[in-house]
Write a protein that holds these residues in place. Sequence first.
Motif, PDB file in Angstrom:
ATOM      1  N   GLY A 169       1.223  -1.594  -0.410  1.00 28.42           N
ATOM      2  CA  GLY A 169       0.239  -0.086  -0.181  1.00 28.42           C
ATOM      3  C   GLY A 169       0.602   0.893   0.205  1.00 28.42           C
ATOM      4  O   GLY A 169       2.008   1.243   0.511  1.00 28.42           O
ATOM      5  N   ALA A 170       0.311   2.712  -0.622  1.00 29.07           N
ATOM      6  CA  ALA A 170       1.264   3.345  -0.378  1.00 29.07           C
ATOM      7  C   ALA A 170       1.062   3.579   0.584  1.00 29.07           C
ATOM      8  O   ALA A 170       2.404   5.153   1.172  1.00 29.07           O
ATOM      9  CB  ALA A 170       0.478   4.761  -1.288  1.00 29.07           C
ATOM     10  N   LYS A 171       1.021   3.699   2.038  1.00 30.81           N
ATOM     11  CA  LYS A 171       0.751   4.548   2.676  1.00 30.81           C
ATOM     12  C   LYS A 171       2.498   3.978   3.534  1.00 30.81           C
ATOM     13  O   LYS A 171       2.872   3.939   3.987  1.00 30.81           O
ATOM     14  CB  LYS A 171      -0.235   4.109   4.065  1.00 30.81           C
ATOM     15  N   TRP A 186      -4.008  15.254   4.357  1.00 26.91           N
ATOM     16  CA  TRP A 186      -4.229  13.797   4.983  1.00 26.91           C
ATOM     17  C   TRP A 186      -4.102  12.852   5.495  1.00 26.91           C
ATOM     18  O   TRP A 186      -2.573  13.110   6.125  1.00 26.91           O
ATOM     19  CB  TRP A 186      -3.000  12.348   3.648  1.00 26.91           C
ATOM     20  N   TYR A 214      -0.155  11.925   7.089  1.00 28.84           N
ATOM     21  CA  TYR A 214       1.719  12.336   7.150  1.00 28.84           C
ATOM     22  C   TYR A 214       1.889  12.704   8.193  1.00 28.84           C
ATOM     23  O   TYR A 214       3.184  12.115   8.271  1.00 28.84           O
ATOM     24  CB  TYR A 214       1.912  13.203   5.734  1.00 28.84           C
ATOM     25  N   ASN A 219       1.022  16.560  -2.314  1.00 25.30           N
ATOM     26  CA  ASN A 219       0.223  16.049  -2.312  1.00 25.30           C
ATOM     27  C   ASN A 219      -0.850  16.495  -3.468  1.00 25.30           C
ATOM     28  O   ASN A 219      -2.707  17.273  -3.317  1.00 25.30           O
ATOM     29  CB  ASN A 219      -0.688  15.503  -1.723  1.00 25.30           C
ATOM     30  N   ASN A 246      -6.000  14.577  -1.326  1.00 24.38           N
ATOM     31  CA  ASN A 246      -7.096  14.157   0.234  1.00 24.38           C
ATOM     32  C   ASN A 246      -6.671  15.113   0.961  1.00 24.38           C
ATOM     33  O   ASN A 246      -5.742  14.828   1.962  1.00 24.38           O
ATOM     34  CB  ASN A 246      -7.155  12.777   0.003  1.00 24.38           C
ATOM     35  N   ASP A 292       2.949  12.869  -3.473  1.00 24.22           N
ATOM     36  CA  ASP A 292       1.940  12.012  -3.711  1.00 24.22           C
ATOM     37  C   ASP A 292       1.226  11.891  -4.143  1.00 24.22           C
ATOM     38  O   ASP A 292      -0.047  12.203  -4.432  1.00 24.22           O
ATOM     39  CB  ASP A 292       1.206  11.663  -2.253  1.00 24.22           C
ATOM     40  N   ILE A 318      -1.229   9.494  -5.945  1.00 26.18           N
ATOM     41  CA  ILE A 318      -2.148   8.046  -5.902  1.00 26.18           C
ATOM     42  C   ILE A 318      -3.560   8.371  -6.590  1.00 26.18           C
ATOM     43  O   ILE A 318      -4.497   7.868  -6.842  1.00 26.18           O
ATOM     44  CB  ILE A 318      -2.512   7.663  -4.064  1.00 26.18           C
ATOM     45  N   TYR A 319      -4.255  10.132  -6.602  1.00 26.17           N
ATOM     46  CA  TYR A 319      -5.733  10.342  -7.280  1.00 26.17           C
ATOM     47  C   TYR A 319      -5.338  10.468  -8.468  1.00 26.17           C
ATOM     48  O   TYR A 319      -5.749  11.524  -9.008  1.00 26.17           O
ATOM     49  CB  TYR A 319      -5.861  11.483  -6.183  1.00 26.17           C
ATOM     50  N   SER A 335      -4.459   1.349  -5.704  1.00 28.19           N
ATOM     51  CA  SER A 335      -6.451   1.659  -4.383  1.00 28.19           C
ATOM     52  C   SER A 335      -7.367   2.159  -4.801  1.00 28.19           C
ATOM     53  O   SER A 335      -8.299   2.294  -4.757  1.00 28.19           O
ATOM     54  CB  SER A 335      -5.614   2.154  -3.137  1.00 28.19           C
ATOM     55  N   LYS A 336      -6.968   3.106  -5.110  1.00 23.77           N
ATOM     56  CA  LYS A 336      -7.934   4.464  -6.312  1.00 23.77           C
ATOM     57  C   LYS A 336      -7.885   4.299  -7.170  1.00 23.77           C
ATOM     58  O   LYS A 336      -9.230   4.310  -7.772  1.00 23.77           O
ATOM     59  CB  LYS A 336      -7.251   6.251  -5.246  1.00 23.77           C
ATOM     60  N   ARG A 369      -3.362  -4.305  -1.202  1.00 22.41           N
ATOM     61  CA  ARG A 369      -2.037  -3.270  -0.688  1.00 22.41           C
ATOM     62  C   ARG A 369      -1.222  -3.461  -1.166  1.00 22.41           C
ATOM     63  O   ARG A 369      -0.260  -4.234  -1.281  1.00 22.41           O
ATOM     64  CB  ARG A 369      -1.868  -3.801   0.775  1.00 22.41           C
TER      65      ARG A 369
HETATM   66  C1  LIG Z   1      -3.187  11.141  -0.410  1.00 21.83           C
HETATM   67  C2  LIG Z   1      -3.320   9.712   0.663  1.00 21.83           C
HETATM   68  N1  LIG Z   1      -1.853   8.967   0.193  1.00 21.83           N
HETATM   69  C3  LIG Z   1      -1.681   7.490   0.453  1.00 21.83           C
HETATM   70  C4  LIG Z   1      -3.341   6.788   0.796  1.00 21.83           C
HETATM   71  C5  LIG Z   1      -2.677   5.602   0.523  1.00 21.83           C
HETATM   72  O1  LIG Z   1      -3.449   4.173  -0.244  1.00 21.83           O
HETATM   73  P1  LIG Z   1      -3.273   2.580  -0.066  1.00 21.83           P
HETATM   74  O2  LIG Z   1      -2.424   2.785   1.214  1.00 21.83           O
HETATM   75  O3  LIG Z   1      -3.947   2.101   0.039  1.00 21.83           O
HETATM   76  O4  LIG Z   1      -2.658   2.683  -0.973  1.00 21.83           O
HETATM   77  C6  LIG Z   1      -4.499   7.273   1.200  1.00 21.83           C
HETATM   78  C7  LIG Z   1      -5.454   6.426   1.255  1.00 21.83           C
HETATM   79  O5  LIG Z   1      -6.465   6.983   1.888  1.00 21.83           O
HETATM   80  C8  LIG Z   1      -4.621   8.471  -0.032  1.00 21.83           C
HETATM   81  O6  LIG Z   1      -5.369   8.960   0.456  1.00 21.83           O
END
Ligand SMILES: Cc1ncc(COP(=O)(O)O)c(C=O)c1O
Length: 401
Positions: free
Chosen positions: A101-103, A127, A130, A173, A177, A205, A207-208, A238-239, A247
């Motif tokens: 996962g990116a987290k 977000w 962070y 970002n 988010n 980041d 991811i979106y 994920s998104k 993950r």
């Molecule tokens: C801005 C941002 N970065 C990273 C993530 C992490 O995503 P994941 O761990 O599901 O890949 C999220 C998930 O909500 C997010 O909103």
Amino acid sequence: MMSLELSRRIRAISPSPTLSIDTKTKALLAEGIDVVNLSVGEPDFNTPDQASLAAISAIITNFTKYTPVPGIMELRKGIVNKLRTENELAYTPEEIIVSSGAKHSLYNIFMAILNPGDEVLLPAPYWVSYPEQIRLCEGVPVVLATDESTGFKVTPEQLEQAITPKTRAFLLNSPSNPTGAVYTPEEIRAIAAVLEKHDIYVVSDEIYEQLTYGVEHYSIARFSENMKSKTLVVNGFSKTFAMTGWRVGYVAGPLPIIKAMTSFQSHTTANPASISQKAAVGALGTFDQEHVAEFQHRRDFVLGQLAELPGVICAKPEGAFYVFPNVRSWIGKTYTRANQSTIVVDSVDTLAELLLTDANISIVPGTGFGAPDNFRISYATSMEQLKKAMNRLSDFVSRLR
Ligand SMILES: Cc1ncc(COP(=O)(O)O)c(C=O)c1O
């Protein structure tokens, strides 16, 4: 009774508010209460069939053992190809690390680049994870406040002024988010021109990235070779592919940092799940553009409904699947409950609590995002649910005095 304390590091953080609201909401739903869940940050679409079939095949063919720590070559090559064709960014597979996962990717980055006391410039609203991840790595989040007046975007002047000898990284970002703000290519270039002059890492980041409405996503790593050499591009499945549960996230960046992250990952989680990696290979290239049109339609509906409510200020988000209304004018008002008792809405947290218990709408208060006047609505749910929620919100507001 135990008198031993938990670590300083862990005591400095609190659990993810978005995940805890989601858990509360799911508990109410399990009790049979008809809550509309606008708190969750995951698309309501299905994982692409190509991903699911690839995962099933991985299981059947016993592709269920350890893989190389930074991910299988097939996936890293696929990511290299994606970055080249979709983002005009040239990387080698060795400059990619896949994580759970990116987290997880972000945490690995902070572990690799931060020393105790290092500052990370963090635009707010941010977000929720962070600042907590930065603190876990003993870094110091330095918040750059933004609001509706700049469309929740940091200006180059603001960035320049915030840089100190202790600044180690800048976190970007876009799309954001929770605000949905998207920096235009010109805005990214103006920010990059400031960062070029300093020895600062950029954690970007993205991811979106696929979810933008009429604005082009532009990776800051594209600005110049120099900028690319300092940037860690974060992304995940994920998104874009509705694969939150699988993950899979990744980072593209300079080889020494990727190697350091791989070393750290080798001692913590090792490789991301082999089956999920195969699913990710299957997902690459399957993004469905129709989702963008559907999200844009939902966003416009929610914005239109919010505009009908008294005292709401709402910037128009150009990306992701969130709107982030400012409801400062509601704070301090009195809400009359169904049994005619009254309660003062003294904060956006109380508002979120009341919306959940009395209006059965689950949203996330802005507090955890560094924005105590706002709350976050995720519109990654059906139009039917959104209509129900907006009607309930309107009823709720009519009981505020
Ligand atoms: C801005 C941002 N970065 C990273 C993530 C992490 O995503 P994941 O761990 O599901 O890949 C999220 C998930 O909500 C997010 O909103």
